[in-house]
Design a protein around this motif. Structure first.
Motif, PDB file in Angstrom:
ATOM      1  N   LYS A 213       0.825  -1.208   0.000  1.00 46.84           N
ATOM      2  CA  LYS A 213       0.000   0.000   0.000  1.00 46.84           C
ATOM      3  C   LYS A 213       0.859   1.257   0.000  1.00 46.84           C
ATOM      4  O   LYS A 213       0.509   2.256  -0.646  1.00 46.84           O
ATOM      5  N   THR A 535     -12.635  -7.669   3.149  1.00 47.71           N
ATOM      6  CA  THR A 535     -11.326  -7.031   3.026  1.00 47.71           C
ATOM      7  C   THR A 535     -10.213  -8.058   2.910  1.00 47.71           C
ATOM      8  O   THR A 535      -9.164  -7.769   2.332  1.00 47.71           O
ATOM      9  N   LYS A 537     -10.185 -10.730   1.048  1.00 47.29           N
ATOM     10  CA  LYS A 537     -10.009 -10.992  -0.386  1.00 47.29           C
ATOM     11  C   LYS A 537      -9.229  -9.858  -1.055  1.00 47.29           C
ATOM     12  O   LYS A 537      -8.327 -10.105  -1.864  1.00 47.29           O
ATOM     13  N   ASP A 538      -9.576  -8.626  -0.700  1.00 49.19           N
ATOM     14  CA  ASP A 538      -8.891  -7.471  -1.293  1.00 49.19           C
ATOM     15  C   ASP A 538      -7.407  -7.458  -0.915  1.00 49.19           C
ATOM     16  O   ASP A 538      -6.542  -7.191  -1.763  1.00 49.19           O
ATOM     17  N   ASN A 539      -7.118  -7.740   0.350  1.00 50.43           N
ATOM     18  CA  ASN A 539      -5.726  -7.718   0.807  1.00 50.43           C
ATOM     19  C   ASN A 539      -4.919  -8.858   0.199  1.00 50.43           C
ATOM     20  O   ASN A 539      -3.741  -8.676  -0.150  1.00 50.43           O
ATOM     21  N   SER A 541      -5.489 -10.192  -2.687  1.00 45.65           N
ATOM     22  CA  SER A 541      -5.264  -9.799  -4.081  1.00 45.65           C
ATOM     23  C   SER A 541      -4.084  -8.838  -4.193  1.00 45.65           C
ATOM     24  O   SER A 541      -3.229  -8.981  -5.079  1.00 45.65           O
ATOM     25  N   LEU A 542      -4.029  -7.859  -3.297  1.00 45.79           N
ATOM     26  CA  LEU A 542      -2.939  -6.884  -3.334  1.00 45.79           C
ATOM     27  C   LEU A 542      -1.578  -7.535  -3.134  1.00 45.79           C
ATOM     28  O   LEU A 542      -0.609  -7.216  -3.828  1.00 45.79           O
TER      29      LEU A 542
END
Length: 553
Positions: A213, A535, A537-539, A541-542
């Motif tokens: 991030k 979140t 899943k989002d993390n 992915s990142l």
């Protein structure tokens, strides 16, 4: 799912079984099938070569920088970008200089950053240095209100406090509303940092997720160093390739176990479990340890589901006795659906032992003891659910600090580490030291606070939330608020233990602190391990899917 003893007939049992819910993986075989995720060998070699060139340039920055403020900013950027493991010697040498500096002329940002860097690396530095920013009435001076950069730095260090450091508690209360009020007025890069750390402060963040991030924030900063930015992107992409290969191996192992068929009531969370373990150690030298710990984590997740959601009391008792025996012959006493799990768990542990060096094999005995203790604690909670027993908070924590699994996961995380994980370290760990206890408190209470509403939908052992409500005759909101205060006290215990010089290497203490960071992230707004299409899943992915856009500067 109601947990009962075997006092009903087969039809009733079948109805109970069918009511158990399967939680399939949202990732499926993604990390097995997408072999194109990893970079080509030739590309990887070019990236490695370029990283080595850039590392030389960054090391020269340490040698060429005489200004201590520039040095502190350099270290801070390197740490937030996940590059610090490349420059441990340079950082250590720089911190010795920074520790000796007279900071009387420093402003809020400089003072806070110095405090942060030194505390993070185990230096004892008094929080009294912030008294110079207070007026005669004991309040922080009003001229600080517009200093967003300084306020953010002070806000972050306020979470590094230990017991009795009242000024850091006051700093937390002072800075947070000020930062919120300033947010809309800040330039984009600083505003992004403020938003990021208001969500979760710096010292409680997953380092590899922070690196991913922060790369996006740093590249928009007009004061960025392009050499460091290029190195951060390349380094992240190389790490991601390694993670993808590790996760591919783990996923293949998981599929070969075929628990989705024999234990169809469980949570299939092998990817999420790997991501959780990645918070404990993201560095490439811990690859073996990460794979071993991730496999143990997945087996423990199934074990939790057996005791918590599906097994009858009789079945859980039989499984506990078999685990305590830790012998293939014990499988004869188990019901059919547990035989497969039990034997495969024993086989996996044998495979771990084969991977270890001769002088490391003793570690498996410590891990087995942790699993046995975990099974016993799970069984105790199963009995509470059957008997509708409401334990006191102390009684609950005496058992549930084990059943939260953090002690077992910590032991598993040590098994595959190198020479630093000595027998003395494992002896220390088995004594349930203060730092492990604090980690377990954070895990247990955050889990219970976030899971409380879900658990009310079924017969279930009382959580710490319910125990607190009954013991203090209060409502759920007050109980959760006060339990969160206990979590904050546990964080101060962790901070204190991180500053104490013990016979245990600081590297090992950091693994436990990092596990606590994982628990903060996983349970901050929801149980994102169980409810992984959030979140989590989002993390994932990142960190594990989306590489950094890279171009040669």
């Amino acid at each position: 799912m109601e947990k009962q003893s075997l006092t009903f007939d087969g039809d009733e049992e079948a109805k109970v079984r069918k009511s158990s819910k399967y939680h399939p993986s949202i990732w499926g075989d993604y990390f097995i099938q997408n072999s194109s995720l990893s970079h080509a060998k030739e590309s990887t070699q070019r990236m490695i070569k370029r990283v080595e060139e850039l590392k030389v340039q960054v090391k020269s920055m340490f040698q060429d920088t005489s200004d201590l403020m520039q040095l502190m900013n350099l270290i801070n950027s390197i740490q937030m970008l996940g590059l610090d493991y490349h420059f441990e010697n340079e950082i250590d040498e720089a911190l010795r200089l920074i520790y000796e500096v007279d900071d009387k002329s420093y402003g809020l940002y400089e003072t806070s950053l110095r405090f942060q860097l030194l505390r993070q690396h185990g230096y004892h530095l008094s929080a009294d240095i912030f008294n110079k920013f207070k007026d005669n009435n004991g309040s922080f001076i009003s001229s600080l209100n517009g200093d967003a950069k300084g306020l953010l730095s002070l806000y972050n260090v306020s979470y590094l406090g230990t017991h009795g450091e009242i000024i850091l508690d006051e700093a937390k209360s002072f800075t947070k509303p000020q930062l919120v009020s300033l947010l809309s007025e800040l330039e984009p890069s600083l505003a992004a940092q403020v938003s990021l750390f208001l969500e979760l402060p710096l010292c409680r963040r997953n380092k590899i997720l922070l690196a991913r991030k922060y790369i996006l924030i740093y590249q928009e900063d007009a004061m960025r160093n392009n050499v460091i930015l290029e190195l951060a992107k390349l380094n992240f992409n190389l790490l991601q390739s390694l993670y993808q290969e590790e996760l591919k191996k783990i996923s293949i192992w998981w599929n070969d176990l075929a628990f989705a068929k024999s234990l169809s009531f469980t949570r299939d969370r092998v990817v999420e479990g790997y991501y959780w373990v990645l918070t404990i150690y993201f560095e490439p030298q811990h690859s073996r340890a990460r794979v071993i710990c991730s496999k143990v984590f997945s087996l423990l997740s199934i074990m939790d589901d057996i005791y918590d959601n599906y097994g009858t009391l009789e079945e859980c008792t039989l499984l506990t006795e078999a685990i305590k025996r830790w012998n293939p012959q014990a499988v004869d006493s188990l019901p059919e659906y547990l035989k497969d799990y039990y034997l495969k768990q024993l086989k996996t542990f044998e495979e771990f032992e084969d991977e270890l060096e001769l002088n490391e094999k003793y570690r498996m005995l410590y891990l087995q003891d942790e699993i046995k203790a975990l099974a016993i604690s799970y069984l105790e909670e199963a009995k509470w659910g059957i008997e509708r027993h409401m334990p006191s908070l102390d009684e609950h924590l005496h058992n549930s600090l084990i059943s939260c699994g953090s002690s077992a996961v910590t032991c598993a995380s040590f098994v595959g580490m190198g020479e630093v994980a000595t027998k003395e370290v494992f002896d220390w760990l088995s004594s349930f030291p203060k730092v492990v206890e604090a980690c377990c408190v954070i895990s247990r209470l955050l889990n219970d606070i976030r899971s409380h509403e879900l658990e009310q939908g079924r017969d279930h052992a009382a959580s710490t939330v319910e125990s607190y409500m009954k013991e203090h005759d209060t409502n759920v909101n007050v109980a959760c608020k006060n339990l969160r205060e206990i979590v904050e006290k546990a964080w101060k215990d962790l901070n204190n233990e991180s500053l104490n010089r013990t016979k245990v290497p600081r590297l090992m203490i950091e693994r436990i602190v990092n596990l606590s960071k994982a628990n903060e992230e996983i349970y901050k707004h929801n149980d994102t391990y169980t409810n992984s299409d959030t979140t989590m899943k989002d993390n994932i992915s990142l960190v594990l899917v989306e590489s950094c856009d890279y171009f040669n500067k």
